[in-house]
Write a protein that holds these residues in place. Structure first.
Motif, PDB file in Angstrom:
ATOM      1  N   UNK A 233      -4.183   9.297 -18.054  1.00 57.59           N
ATOM      2  CA  UNK A 233      -4.509  10.514 -18.779  1.00 57.59           C
ATOM      3  C   UNK A 233      -3.409  11.549 -18.704  1.00 57.59           C
ATOM      4  N   UNK A 234      -2.271  11.204 -18.114  1.00 56.89           N
ATOM      5  CA  UNK A 234      -1.179  12.167 -17.981  1.00 56.89           C
ATOM      6  C   UNK A 234       0.030  11.640 -18.740  1.00 56.89           C
ATOM      7  N   UNK A 235      -0.209  11.168 -19.954  1.00 59.17           N
ATOM      8  CA  UNK A 235       0.851  10.431 -20.610  1.00 59.17           C
ATOM      9  C   UNK A 235       1.916  11.293 -21.275  1.00 59.17           C
ATOM     10  N   UNK A 236       1.816  12.602 -21.127  1.00 63.87           N
ATOM     11  CA  UNK A 236       2.702  13.462 -21.906  1.00 63.87           C
ATOM     12  C   UNK A 236       4.110  13.526 -21.327  1.00 63.87           C
ATOM     13  N   UNK A 237       4.177  13.846 -20.031  1.00 61.16           N
ATOM     14  CA  UNK A 237       5.503  14.107 -19.472  1.00 61.16           C
ATOM     15  C   UNK A 237       6.146  12.878 -18.835  1.00 61.16           C
ATOM     16  N   UNK A 238       5.320  11.976 -18.342  1.00 64.11           N
ATOM     17  CA  UNK A 238       5.882  10.832 -17.631  1.00 64.11           C
ATOM     18  C   UNK A 238       5.226   9.546 -18.095  1.00 64.11           C
ATOM     19  N   UNK A 239       5.972   8.451 -18.062  1.00 63.88           N
ATOM     20  CA  UNK A 239       5.353   7.176 -18.394  1.00 63.88           C
ATOM     21  C   UNK A 239       4.342   6.770 -17.308  1.00 63.88           C
ATOM     22  N   UNK A 240       3.238   6.144 -17.720  1.00 59.14           N
ATOM     23  CA  UNK A 240       2.355   5.560 -16.718  1.00 59.14           C
ATOM     24  C   UNK A 240       2.989   4.268 -16.239  1.00 59.14           C
ATOM     25  N   UNK A 241       2.548   3.791 -15.089  1.00 60.10           N
ATOM     26  CA  UNK A 241       3.303   2.737 -14.424  1.00 60.10           C
ATOM     27  C   UNK A 241       2.607   1.385 -14.401  1.00 60.10           C
ATOM     28  N   UNK A 242       1.334   1.350 -14.847  1.00 57.81           N
ATOM     29  CA  UNK A 242       0.560   0.119 -14.731  1.00 57.81           C
ATOM     30  C   UNK A 242       1.107  -1.023 -15.566  1.00 57.81           C
ATOM     31  N   UNK A 296       9.112   1.234   0.220  1.00 64.95           N
ATOM     32  CA  UNK A 296       8.593  -0.123   0.060  1.00 64.95           C
ATOM     33  C   UNK A 296       7.083  -0.091  -0.180  1.00 64.95           C
ATOM     34  N   UNK A 297       6.373   0.792   0.548  1.00 66.97           N
ATOM     35  CA  UNK A 297       4.928   0.938   0.357  1.00 66.97           C
ATOM     36  C   UNK A 297       4.624   1.383  -1.075  1.00 66.97           C
ATOM     37  N   UNK A 298       5.380   2.368  -1.546  1.00 66.96           N
ATOM     38  CA  UNK A 298       5.168   2.857  -2.917  1.00 66.96           C
ATOM     39  C   UNK A 298       5.420   1.745  -3.940  1.00 66.96           C
ATOM     40  N   UNK A 299       6.466   0.968  -3.703  1.00 67.48           N
ATOM     41  CA  UNK A 299       6.777  -0.133  -4.622  1.00 67.48           C
ATOM     42  C   UNK A 299       5.631  -1.140  -4.628  1.00 67.48           C
ATOM     43  N   UNK A 300       5.115  -1.458  -3.428  1.00 70.11           N
ATOM     44  CA  UNK A 300       4.004  -2.404  -3.341  1.00 70.11           C
ATOM     45  C   UNK A 300       2.818  -1.891  -4.154  1.00 70.11           C
ATOM     46  N   UNK A 301       2.575  -0.581  -4.069  1.00 68.25           N
ATOM     47  CA  UNK A 301       1.461   0.006  -4.808  1.00 68.25           C
ATOM     48  C   UNK A 301       1.699  -0.053  -6.317  1.00 68.25           C
ATOM     49  N   UNK A 302       2.891   0.362  -6.740  1.00 73.14           N
ATOM     50  CA  UNK A 302       3.197   0.374  -8.180  1.00 73.14           C
ATOM     51  C   UNK A 302       3.161  -1.044  -8.755  1.00 73.14           C
ATOM     52  N   UNK A 303       3.637  -2.010  -7.952  1.00 77.40           N
ATOM     53  CA  UNK A 303       3.579  -3.423  -8.344  1.00 77.40           C
ATOM     54  C   UNK A 303       2.147  -3.880  -8.587  1.00 77.40           C
ATOM     55  N   UNK A 304       1.228  -3.334  -7.792  1.00 76.08           N
ATOM     56  CA  UNK A 304      -0.157  -3.806  -7.829  1.00 76.08           C
ATOM     57  C   UNK A 304      -0.935  -3.226  -9.000  1.00 76.08           C
ATOM     58  N   UNK A 305      -0.389  -2.208  -9.677  1.00 78.94           N
ATOM     59  CA  UNK A 305      -1.146  -1.534 -10.736  1.00 78.94           C
ATOM     60  C   UNK A 305      -1.277  -2.426 -11.959  1.00 78.94           C
ATOM     61  N   UNK A 306      -2.473  -2.537 -12.495  1.00 77.39           N
ATOM     62  CA  UNK A 306      -2.666  -3.301 -13.722  1.00 77.39           C
ATOM     63  C   UNK A 306      -2.529  -2.332 -14.893  1.00 77.39           C
TER      64      UNK A 306
END
Ligand code: CUA
Length: 316
Positions: A233-242, A296-306
């Protein structure tokens, strides 16, 4: 091999055997030609010594002979090249579905992070007969992660992710070294890799109840307020990552880049480096605020996003 060659390291993977076979082939070929040359020198210097023969006239040129001794070594070196390339490529290409483990080197220790949450220091526990893919980085200088029993070595370089993979085929505990001089206590930057059977490994994993990197990453995502721009829902300023991981993203300058570990890390620390097409530079750097393990934790989280659920909110 290790039984009859003294000091030769134990082999604990199929890849290690392949490296050994190539190595012994190289030794054999080198040994053969060394012996051939030395025996010929000796034999000729006795057979044609000056007291027995007057200085001989030069033999006539033989194209056949020259072709013969050019073509055969050429074929042998080609065999070495193709064989070496195959062993090298096998070692460089982790199989699909290999188990991910993250390793951070620092003066003078190895920090290991399992996706199930367990962390360890100067030790690496792995299950037997399972392909393991290590992702390596360093938080200070260049180190090198070296596992002699698997004949595997990879540099841990600050600011980069390098991978190394192996599949152990026997249990036991083996040496683990830093193989790059990295300062005063380089020689103490050692440890062990412990190969366990599946059952023992599961028991070991569940021994300590640390947060999984995905969970720690989700927390950091909220804590550092990534969520207020990159959430759903915050698609204006930044790309979503899923769902982006492993895909190509288009950049402002028209080029594209693979959305991988390296790109995520760079974008967290240097957001201005590669800006996604259609978005302004709205992000400031997190350099100095996050350490390598948190990244690395953040990357693991972003990787996991569908693609559907980009939301750290939902996980709260
Ligand atoms: Cu780290 Cu040598």
């Amino acid at each position: 091999m290790e039984r009859w060659v003294p000091l030769f390291p134990v082999s604990a993977s199929a890849h290690a055997d392949a490296v050994d076979h190539l190595y012994f082939f190289l030794i054999l070929v080198s040994g053969f030609f060394t012996a051939l040359i030395f025996v010929s020198i000796l034999a000729f210097s006795i057979r044609y010594r000056r007291s027995r023969h007057p200085v001989p006239r030069a033999a006539p040129k033989s194209i056949g002979l020259e072709l013969f001794w050019t073509a055969i070594p050429f074929m042998i070196t080609l065999v070495m090249f193709v064989w070496g390339l195959k062993v090298y490529m096998d070692g460089e290409t982790p199989p699909h579905g290999a188990q991910d483990i993250y390793v951070v080197g620092k003066q003078w220790m190895w920090k290991v992070q399992h996706p199930e949450g367990r962390r360890e220091m100067n030790e690496l526990h792995v299950p037997v007969n399972t392909p393991i893919k290590l992702t390596l980085t360093s938080q200070d200088v260049i180190h090198s992660f070296y596992l002699p029993v698997f004949r595997m070595k990879q540099d841990a370089i600050p600011g980069q992710y390098r991978t190394l993979w192996f599949q152990a085929n026997r249990t036991g505990s083996y040496h683990l070294f830093c193989a790059e001089y990295c300062g005063t206590n380089h020689s103490k930057m050692i440890g062990q890799v412990v190969v366990m059977d599946e059952h023992d490994y599961d028991a070991w994993l569940s021994g300590v109840d640390n947060a999984r990197p995905v969970e720690s990453g989700a927390k950091l995502f909220v804590e550092y307020d990534c969520v207020s721009c990159h959430g759903t829902g915050q698609r204006v300023r930044c790309p979503t990552l899923g769902g982006l991981f492993g895909t190509y993203v288009k950049l402002q300058d028209g080029s594209s880049v693979v959305f991988d570990e390296q790109y995520i890390r760079e974008s967290i620390l240097y957001p201005e480096a590669k800006i996604v097409a259609g978005f302004p530079l709205a992000m400031s750097t997190f350099k100095g605020q996050l350490n390598e393990e948190q990244i690395i934790d953040l990357i693991a989280y972003i990787k996991s996003l569908s693609p559907a659920s980009t939301s750290a909110e939902k996980r709260q």
